[in-house]
Design an enzyme around this catalytic site. Structure first.
Site, mmCIF file in Angstrom:
data_model
loop_
_atom_site.group_PDB
_atom_site.id
_atom_site.type_symbol
_atom_site.label_atom_id
_atom_site.label_comp_id
_atom_site.label_asym_id
_atom_site.label_seq_id
_atom_site.Cartn_x
_atom_site.Cartn_y
_atom_site.Cartn_z
ATOM 1 N N SER A 167 66.733 11.261 33.622
ATOM 2 C CA SER A 167 66.538 9.933 34.200
ATOM 3 C C SER A 167 65.341 9.844 35.142
ATOM 4 C CB SER A 167 67.805 9.486 34.935
ATOM 5 O OG SER A 167 68.863 9.303 34.020
ATOM 6 N N GLU A 199 50.384 67.432 51.995
ATOM 7 C CA GLU A 199 49.303 67.466 51.014
ATOM 8 C C GLU A 199 48.420 68.713 51.104
ATOM 9 O OE1 GLU A 199 49.042 65.242 48.520
ATOM 10 O OE2 GLU A 199 50.915 64.443 49.333
#
Length: 594
Positions: free
Chosen positions: A307, A42
């Site tokens: 069911s 950086e």
């Protein structure tokens, strides 16, 4: 966006929504290689410049002038700090000039280590992690002071494109980018070439797998918190009813059970819920892979219960005067154009209600419904918690309505309590980070039963038979008396098991998001298969350490039929010739008593 911490019932952190901003880190406490990884990629001249790099600024200015806008950055760490913390992301020459001016002012006001600390504590690392501490914990599950060279290189590499290189989403891209950082560290003199090669050969870094076991529950809890507060505009801590350890165990069971069943293909999704009778949800699994799909099927998927709906049909029958030992005909039935089939077209003639429930006999269930009345069936279902139940015709008995798994959970909790309804909930407390309570769940006063006790005891007896000797035998929970019901939708598009044991209520649903049938060369998925097995395993996890609840015994009503009536019924069931049976009964009745 506010930070929302979601914690389980013990206080364990299970999720962070919004900005996951970690604790401040002092660069002086970090290993040298952590700082070096960021400087190498950086801003190698960070400790030598005055906030801007004149050579880089001039180069960028020439490029940008020719382009008529900002095409190249040339930002130092100080300039990046200004951009991230103080300015917008607009790419204009005016904003770039503001960035330079503010960077120079910051350099005059703070020393280099302070500026570096501000930068490392605010920069975004992807996956919602802001700052080095949050990123270190998020990806490697330890503090920044423990970062290895490879881990530091991977974190430094994220800054170029946090979302694109996030190792949880793109591990290969993250490693490739980390290799670029290692090369930069060699070029800057921080590492030797052999050291970098060894780190790459070892895989650079191992990212801790993301634990999404409780992610669906955390999402639902945040949604609930927003509702009770009317929105969230500040940082808060949301404490939930969830049991994180149980959630992890059940999530693993989902993959173990479904992976072992050759009938379940990878496209089949799952939802699992465990809750206390008062509605406190302990486990919520809304899918098989949260990273692939955040859609919470436990709360949002509206499916046919099949069911699993039958207990409400039989409860309506009990309310109308039938008992578990009452006889119902399970021969083929037709109502207008509707003619339901039994599973594999097997019919059993005259059977008790208990046997009809245990075997999940469709023809018998339709007959019970038509005798009790569909309006009564709808009323029973709604009272139990299925507010969306409506008269869909004779097929209602077979669950041809729509309901979410959490609605099925609510209705079965009513059965577990003996008829007292409850509302499912997740949030127990919402507070600010400093402990100020904004909301606290207060249990409502005990409600009144919506069903008669005798009918609840009878239905419980019938549902226990499903697990003991019926379609739900695979759902048995050792050491506990389980009661429940299997369910399979039309063409196996849905498969369920829902039930309860010792005060814990559970629901399992399987199905495809495209509503396709779950049928293949190995057979169809039914509620009696993987859902029942998974329900059993989930309940064992949820009930661990909990004492078994003593069952409420069911006593059949006194049999007041005469010997002749029993003999007539027996002969009626076994003889194919009704006229001969009638003649035989008359002959028996005409004989003088001995």
């Amino acid at each position: 966006m506010p930070r929302i911490e979601v914690r389980d019932r013990t206080g364990a952190l299970i999720a962070v929504h919004g900005r996951d901003k970690g604790a401040p880190v002092d660069p002086a406490t970090l290993p040298p290689h952590v700082i070096q990884a960021f400087l190498a990629t950086e801003d190698r001249n960070f400790y030598d410049h005055v906030g801007v790099n004149p050579v880089a600024v001039l180069r960028a200015l020439l490029v940008n002038t020719r382009a008529g806008g900002v095409a190249q950055g040339g930002s130092t760490i100080t300039q990046q700090l200004v951009k991230n913390a103080l300015l917008t992301s607009d790419r204009t020459l005016k904003r770039k000039a503001q960035e330079v001016i503010l960077a120079l002012k910051i350099e005059r006001a703070y020393d280099k280590d302070e500026i570096l600390g501000f930068y490392l504590n605010t920069v975004y690392f992807g996956s919602g992690a802001y700052g080095l501490e949050a990123a270190s914990r998020r990806y490697f599950d330890h503090a920044p002071t423990e970062l290895t060279v490879g881990e530091a290189a991977m974190l430094a590499g994220l800054l170029k494109a946090p979302s694109r290189y996030a190792p949880t989403r793109a591990p290969d891209a993250a490693r490739n980018r980390a290799g670029v950082v290692l090369a930069a560290m060699v070029d800057a003199g921080y590492l030797t070439a052999s050291q970098a090669e060894r780190i790459e050969a070892e895989g650079i870094a191992s990212v801790v797998p993301r634990d999404d076991s409780n992610a669906y529950g955390a999402d639902a809890a945040v949604a609930e918190a927003r509702r009770v507060l009317g929105g969230i505009g500040r940082n808060v801590v949301v404490t939930t009813t969830l049991d994180a350890a149980a959630g992890r165990g059940v999530a693993q069971s989902v993959e173990d059970v479904l992976g072992a069943d050759p009938r379940v293909d990878p496209a089949v999704e799952a939802a699992v819920l465990l809750a206390e009778e008062d509605g406190a949800i302990r486990v919520m699994i809304g899918g098989r892979d949260y990273a692939r799909s955040t859609f919470n099927r436990a709360t949002l998927a509206r499916r046919q219960p099949g069911s699993v709906f039958k207990p409400f049909v039989y409860l309506a029958g009990l309310e109308s005067g039938l008992r578990p030992e009452s006889i119902v005909d399970d021969s083929p039935i037709r109502i207008g154009t509707y003619a339901p089939d039994n599973y594999k077209d097997r019919y059993y003639g005259e059977v008790s209600l208990t046997e009809a429930m245990a075997r999940s006999l469709n023809a018998a269930a339709v007959r019970v419904q038509e005798e009790a009345g569909r309006s009564r069936v709808v009323s029973v279902a709604r009272r139990a918690g299925l507010s969306g139940a409506s008269d869909t015709g004779p097929a209602l008995a077979l669950g041809v309505i729509e309901a979410t798994p959490v609605e099925i959970l609510q209705s079965y909790a009513t059965l577990s309590t003996g008829g007292v309804p409850s509302e499912p909930y997740l949030v127990t407390r919402i507070a600010t980070p400093d402990g100020r309570v904004l909301y606290e769940h207060r249990p409502p006063p005990p409600g009144l039963p919506v069903f008669a006790e005798r009918d609840m005891v009878a239905l419980g007896h019938m549902l226990q038979a499903v697990v003991h000797s019926g379609s739900g035998v695979r759902a048995a929970v050792p050491g506990h008396l389980a009661a429940g019901k299997t369910g399979t939708g039309q063409d196996s598009r849905d498969a369920w098991f829902a039930g309860y044991a010792s005060g814990l209520v559970g629901v399992v649903w399987l199905g495809r998001d495209d509503f396709g049938p779950m049928e293949g060369p190995k057979g169809a998925v039914t509620g009696a298969g993987a859902p029942a097995v998974l329900w059993s395993q989930a309940m064992r996890i949820g009930l661990e350490g909990r004492p078994a609840r003593d069952p409420v015994p069911y006593a059949p009503e006194p049999d007041e039929k005469s010997l002749f009536e029993h003999l007539a019924a027996l002969l009626t069931r076994r003889s194919p010739d009704d006229d001969q049976i009638a003649d035989l009964i008359q002959e028996i009745r005409a004989q003088p008593a001995p």
